[in-house]
Design a protein around this motif. Sequence first.
Motif, PDB file in Angstrom:
ATOM      1  N   MET A 271      16.867 -20.385  20.923  1.00  0.00           N
ATOM      2  CA  MET A 271      16.628 -19.330  21.903  1.00  0.00           C
ATOM      3  C   MET A 271      17.060 -19.768  23.296  1.00  0.00           C
ATOM      4  SD  MET A 271      15.525 -16.712  20.299  1.00  0.00           S
ATOM      5  CE  MET A 271      15.194 -15.782  21.800  1.00  0.00           C
ATOM      6  N   TYR A 272      16.799 -21.015  23.636  1.00  0.00           N
ATOM      7  CA  TYR A 272      17.210 -21.510  24.958  1.00  0.00           C
ATOM      8  C   TYR A 272      18.724 -21.547  25.082  1.00  0.00           C
ATOM      9  CZ  TYR A 272      17.857 -24.730  28.861  1.00  0.00           C
ATOM     10  OH  TYR A 272      18.272 -25.307  30.045  1.00  0.00           O
ATOM     11  N   ALA A 273      19.404 -21.960  24.004  1.00  0.00           N
ATOM     12  CA  ALA A 273      20.869 -22.013  24.046  1.00  0.00           C
ATOM     13  C   ALA A 273      21.472 -20.625  24.213  1.00  0.00           C
ATOM     14  CB  ALA A 273      21.391 -22.661  22.763  1.00  0.00           C
ATOM     15  N   PHE A 274      20.863 -19.612  23.603  1.00  0.00           N
ATOM     16  CA  PHE A 274      21.406 -18.259  23.694  1.00  0.00           C
ATOM     17  C   PHE A 274      20.990 -17.548  24.978  1.00  0.00           C
ATOM     18  CE2 PHE A 274      20.982 -18.515  18.858  1.00  0.00           C
ATOM     19  CZ  PHE A 274      22.270 -18.991  18.726  1.00  0.00           C
ATOM     20  N   GLU A 275      19.738 -17.752  25.401  1.00  0.00           N
ATOM     21  CA  GLU A 275      19.173 -16.929  26.470  1.00  0.00           C
ATOM     22  C   GLU A 275      19.294 -17.542  27.865  1.00  0.00           C
ATOM     23  OE1 GLU A 275      17.813 -13.783  26.148  1.00  0.00           O
ATOM     24  OE2 GLU A 275      18.733 -13.947  24.165  1.00  0.00           O
ATOM     25  N   ARG A 276      19.719 -18.782  27.973  1.00  0.00           N
ATOM     26  CA  ARG A 276      19.812 -19.361  29.312  1.00  0.00           C
ATOM     27  C   ARG A 276      20.978 -18.780  30.107  1.00  0.00           C
ATOM     28  NH1 ARG A 276      21.323 -25.494  27.414  1.00  0.00           N
ATOM     29  NH2 ARG A 276      23.227 -25.031  26.239  1.00  0.00           N
ATOM     30  N   GLU A 277      21.873 -18.078  29.427  1.00  0.00           N
ATOM     31  CA  GLU A 277      22.980 -17.419  30.108  1.00  0.00           C
ATOM     32  C   GLU A 277      22.863 -15.908  29.986  1.00  0.00           C
ATOM     33  OE1 GLU A 277      26.513 -18.995  28.447  1.00  0.00           O
ATOM     34  OE2 GLU A 277      26.170 -21.050  29.179  1.00  0.00           O
ATOM     35  N   ALA A 278      21.637 -15.410  29.985  1.00  0.00           N
ATOM     36  CA  ALA A 278      21.423 -13.965  29.888  1.00  0.00           C
ATOM     37  C   ALA A 278      22.086 -13.262  31.066  1.00  0.00           C
ATOM     38  CB  ALA A 278      19.930 -13.653  29.852  1.00  0.00           C
ATOM     39  N   PRO A 279      22.697 -12.109  30.845  1.00  0.00           N
ATOM     40  CA  PRO A 279      23.497 -11.479  31.893  1.00  0.00           C
ATOM     41  C   PRO A 279      22.698 -10.898  33.051  1.00  0.00           C
ATOM     42  CG  PRO A 279      23.368 -10.076  29.939  1.00  0.00           C
ATOM     43  CD  PRO A 279      22.777 -11.395  29.562  1.00  0.00           C
ATOM     44  N   ASP A 280      21.423 -10.562  32.843  1.00  0.00           N
ATOM     45  CA  ASP A 280      20.684  -9.877  33.905  1.00  0.00           C
ATOM     46  C   ASP A 280      19.885 -10.824  34.793  1.00  0.00           C
ATOM     47  OD1 ASP A 280      18.856 -10.652  32.071  1.00  0.00           O
ATOM     48  OD2 ASP A 280      17.926  -8.695  31.789  1.00  0.00           O
ATOM     49  N   GLY A 281      20.058 -12.130  34.625  1.00  0.00           N
ATOM     50  CA  GLY A 281      19.407 -13.091  35.511  1.00  0.00           C
ATOM     51  C   GLY A 281      17.966 -13.403  35.189  1.00  0.00           C
ATOM     52  N   THR A 282      17.444 -12.889  34.090  1.00  0.00           N
ATOM     53  CA  THR A 282      16.052 -13.167  33.714  1.00  0.00           C
ATOM     54  C   THR A 282      16.023 -14.092  32.502  1.00  0.00           C
ATOM     55  OG1 THR A 282      16.014 -11.186  32.340  1.00  0.00           O
ATOM     56  CG2 THR A 282      15.226 -10.967  34.616  1.00  0.00           C
ATOM     57  N   ALA A 283      16.826 -15.145  32.537  1.00  0.00           N
ATOM     58  CA  ALA A 283      16.982 -16.021  31.383  1.00  0.00           C
ATOM     59  C   ALA A 283      15.809 -16.987  31.264  1.00  0.00           C
ATOM     60  CB  ALA A 283      18.295 -16.806  31.513  1.00  0.00           C
ATOM     61  N   LEU A 284      15.728 -17.622  30.087  1.00  0.00           N
ATOM     62  CA  LEU A 284      14.794 -18.728  29.899  1.00  0.00           C
ATOM     63  C   LEU A 284      15.353 -19.936  30.643  1.00  0.00           C
ATOM     64  CD1 LEU A 284      14.080 -18.257  26.074  1.00  0.00           C
ATOM     65  CD2 LEU A 284      12.569 -17.671  27.975  1.00  0.00           C
ATOM     66  N   ASP A 285      14.604 -20.444  31.601  1.00  0.00           N
ATOM     67  CA  ASP A 285      15.134 -21.443  32.527  1.00  0.00           C
ATOM     68  C   ASP A 285      15.134 -22.861  31.988  1.00  0.00           C
ATOM     69  OD1 ASP A 285      15.578 -19.460  34.414  1.00  0.00           O
ATOM     70  OD2 ASP A 285      13.533 -19.620  35.194  1.00  0.00           O
ATOM     71  N   SER A 286      14.309 -23.156  30.983  1.00  0.00           N
ATOM     72  CA  SER A 286      14.213 -24.518  30.477  1.00  0.00           C
ATOM     73  C   SER A 286      13.812 -24.492  29.005  1.00  0.00           C
ATOM     74  CB  SER A 286      13.185 -25.327  31.282  1.00  0.00           C
ATOM     75  OG  SER A 286      11.885 -24.792  31.104  1.00  0.00           O
ATOM     76  N   TYR A 287      14.000 -25.644  28.355  1.00  0.00           N
ATOM     77  CA  TYR A 287      13.597 -25.732  26.955  1.00  0.00           C
ATOM     78  C   TYR A 287      12.080 -25.626  26.822  1.00  0.00           C
ATOM     79  CZ  TYR A 287      12.694 -27.640  22.332  1.00  0.00           C
ATOM     80  OH  TYR A 287      12.243 -27.824  21.047  1.00  0.00           O
TER      81      TYR A 287
END
Length: 242
Positions: free
Chosen positions: A137-153
């Motif tokens: 999930m961290y690998a996929f969501e840390r580059e989420a397009p809307d800026g609300t990504a998971l910031d850390s593992y």
Amino acid sequence: MNRWLETPLVFLGFVWLVLLIQELAYGLTPLLEKLGTGIWFIFIISFLLQLTVAPHKLEFLKRNWLTVLSLAIPALRLFRLARVLRILRVTRGFRLVKVLGSINRGMRALGASMSRRGFGYIVLLTILITVAGAAGMYAFEREAPDGTALDSYGESLWWTAMLMTTMGSEYWPRTPEGRALCFLIALYAFAVFGYVTATLATFFIGRDAESKEGEVAGAQALEELKTEIRLLREEVARLREP
């Protein structure tokens, strides 16, 4: 021969999963990359040997299609195809297959290392899926397009743990790969939650049944009741005798 190779392959399965988590969450050093490549070669040789001795090869491939894909994906790095696929936005989809394949291998390794698949096996399997799923999930969501990504593992691990407990959180995946992985984790969490609930209910009901002051009549109480009935019948029969 198969028994002799089983233990090393189980150990390498756990190492492979740890390397995957490290790669997705923090990246690999050159030494760890070489270690992962060596383990990958060993898995390929083992799979080819199993395919060679399998009586029904097509059926064997159908049963292990996820393993085939997860073993084929690391070849992209060796043949320098990752850059081309990155341009085509296919890399994350392949990474999802690699995550699922590695989790599947970890599940098999855990099952092979435990002779009895009881409550302890479910707990360890849940921890394994939570830790590996959080890395994915961290690998996929840390580059989420809307800026609300998971910031850390760590944040991703907390989010996955909340999903496992069916409590959820305010964050929902933004990427297609993250949503697919979230759906699979949620399905597992739903199934395991029912199993854990039933196991705990059985445990507490069993303890209540063993207690004489409990509300549920246990086997001991039933045996005592049967004994009293038998004694009463013998007493009645004795009184009826002339």
